[in-house]
Design a protein around this motif. Structure first.
Motif, PDB file in Angstrom:
ATOM      1  N   TRP A  28      -4.345   3.280  15.416  1.00 27.32           N
ATOM      2  CA  TRP A  28      -3.753   2.443  14.367  1.00 27.32           C
ATOM      3  C   TRP A  28      -2.348   2.017  14.776  1.00 27.32           C
ATOM      4  O   TRP A  28      -1.966   0.849  14.623  1.00 27.32           O
ATOM      5  N   CYS A  55      -0.515  -1.793  15.756  1.00 30.70           N
ATOM      6  CA  CYS A  55       0.780  -2.235  15.218  1.00 30.70           C
ATOM      7  C   CYS A  55       1.762  -2.567  16.340  1.00 30.70           C
ATOM      8  O   CYS A  55       2.493  -3.564  16.269  1.00 30.70           O
ATOM      9  N   ARG A 108     -11.592  -0.720   9.124  1.00 31.31           N
ATOM     10  CA  ARG A 108     -10.993  -1.318  10.324  1.00 31.31           C
ATOM     11  C   ARG A 108     -10.687  -2.794  10.099  1.00 31.31           C
ATOM     12  O   ARG A 108      -9.614  -3.281  10.451  1.00 31.31           O
ATOM     13  N   GLN A 128     -10.254  -4.378   7.229  1.00 31.64           N
ATOM     14  CA  GLN A 128      -9.170  -4.529   6.249  1.00 31.64           C
ATOM     15  C   GLN A 128      -7.815  -4.296   6.898  1.00 31.64           C
ATOM     16  O   GLN A 128      -6.853  -5.018   6.626  1.00 31.64           O
ATOM     17  N   PHE A 129      -7.743  -3.299   7.762  1.00 31.68           N
ATOM     18  CA  PHE A 129      -6.470  -2.983   8.418  1.00 31.68           C
ATOM     19  C   PHE A 129      -6.019  -4.125   9.326  1.00 31.68           C
ATOM     20  O   PHE A 129      -4.871  -4.582   9.253  1.00 31.68           O
ATOM     21  N   THR A 130      -6.912  -4.606  10.185  1.00 38.89           N
ATOM     22  CA  THR A 130      -6.512  -5.654  11.128  1.00 38.89           C
ATOM     23  C   THR A 130      -6.198  -6.964  10.401  1.00 38.89           C
ATOM     24  O   THR A 130      -5.308  -7.704  10.825  1.00 38.89           O
ATOM     25  N   ILE A 179       1.137  -0.366   5.597  1.00 34.59           N
ATOM     26  CA  ILE A 179      -0.289  -0.695   5.502  1.00 34.59           C
ATOM     27  C   ILE A 179      -1.115   0.576   5.662  1.00 34.59           C
ATOM     28  O   ILE A 179      -0.962   1.297   6.657  1.00 34.59           O
ATOM     29  N   ARG A 226      -3.779   3.294   6.642  1.00 28.26           N
ATOM     30  CA  ARG A 226      -4.704   3.500   7.754  1.00 28.26           C
ATOM     31  C   ARG A 226      -6.051   3.931   7.200  1.00 28.26           C
ATOM     32  O   ARG A 226      -6.125   4.605   6.200  1.00 28.26           O
ATOM     33  N   GLY A 227      -7.088   3.561   7.870  1.00 27.60           N
ATOM     34  CA  GLY A 227      -8.425   3.897   7.393  1.00 27.60           C
ATOM     35  C   GLY A 227      -8.766   5.360   7.483  1.00 27.60           C
ATOM     36  O   GLY A 227      -9.784   5.795   6.952  1.00 27.60           O
TER      37      GLY A 227
END
Length: 219
Positions: free
Chosen positions: A79, A83, A144, A146-148, A181, A183-184
């Motif tokens: 993660w 970033c 994943r 959603q995070f990206t 943000i 993390r998953g």
């Protein structure tokens, strides 16, 4: 031609092309005019770029290549690696601020270029998502994605602020926002257990309370 020299050459052509697009308009600028401004031949232009549209986003191609190389060598938390890759992209755009600012002005006037920009943004997201899929196969795919998506959107928002010369759009600001943000890998909050009690309608409240307390004590 060395990697850095090739990149600098392409950036020079991009810079001249965007200058002409801003001055004369995208449709009114011919490839031959770009070649002359950049000091290259038409043949050399087409060895490096397929079209005028490719010139506008050529620095993104370079950025995607560098981000992919960074992720391939990344160690530690995946993660955080994503970033850091995004921060690297932003840092380079701050060094090429004039190019980014001119592209922003050109792209916003041409619908076809705005569509190409959307595709380019998706390529960043796909690069980061594929990296997380490879490094974190146990994480749900939605987490994943959603995070990206959030990371890329945050970068693009601050990049637009930066090229417009607005405050609060430095590398430190991006780093701070990315840290917020989720993390998953964060575990969901534990679910509370529910107890359902069934009793006659006419049972006295006190007796109900005593019965429930006794049952709970025995669980």
């Amino acid at each position: 031609m060395a990697h850095d020299d090739a990149a600098q050459f392409r950036l020079t052509v991009v810079d001249q092309a965007l200058r002409l697009f801003a001055e004369r308009g995208y449709e009114a600028t011919a490839v031959d005019e770009i070649a002359v401004a950049a000091g290259i031949s038409r043949r050399t232009f087409f060895r490096q770029f397929r079209s005028k549209e490719d010139v506008i986003f050529a620095d993104h191609e370079f950025q995607l290549t560098l981000a992919a190389e960074f992720l391939e060598q990344a160690a530690g938390d995946p993660w955080d690696a994503v970033c850091e890759a995004v921060i690297g992209v932003f840092e380079r755009f701050t060094q090429w601020r004039d190019i980014a600012a001119r592209r922003y002005q050109v792209v916003r006037r041409v619908p076809a270029l705005r569509e190409r920009e959307i595709v380019t943004v998706f390529r960043y997201e796909r690069l980061f998502t594929d990296f997380l899929r490879a490094r974190l196969p146990e994480v749900p795919d939605l987490a994943r994605v959603q995070f990206t998506a959030a990371v890329t959107a945050t970068h693009n928002y601050l990049l637009r602020r930066m090229v417009r010369g607005e405050p609060g759009a430095a590398v430190a600001d991006l780093r701070a926002e990315l840290a917020l943000i989720p993390r998953g890998t964060q575990e969901s909050a534990p679910r509370e257990e529910l107890v359902v009690a069934v009793f006659p309608r006419d049972m006295p409240p006190r007796q109900i309370a005593d019965m429930i307390t006794a049952k709970l004590d025995s669980l």
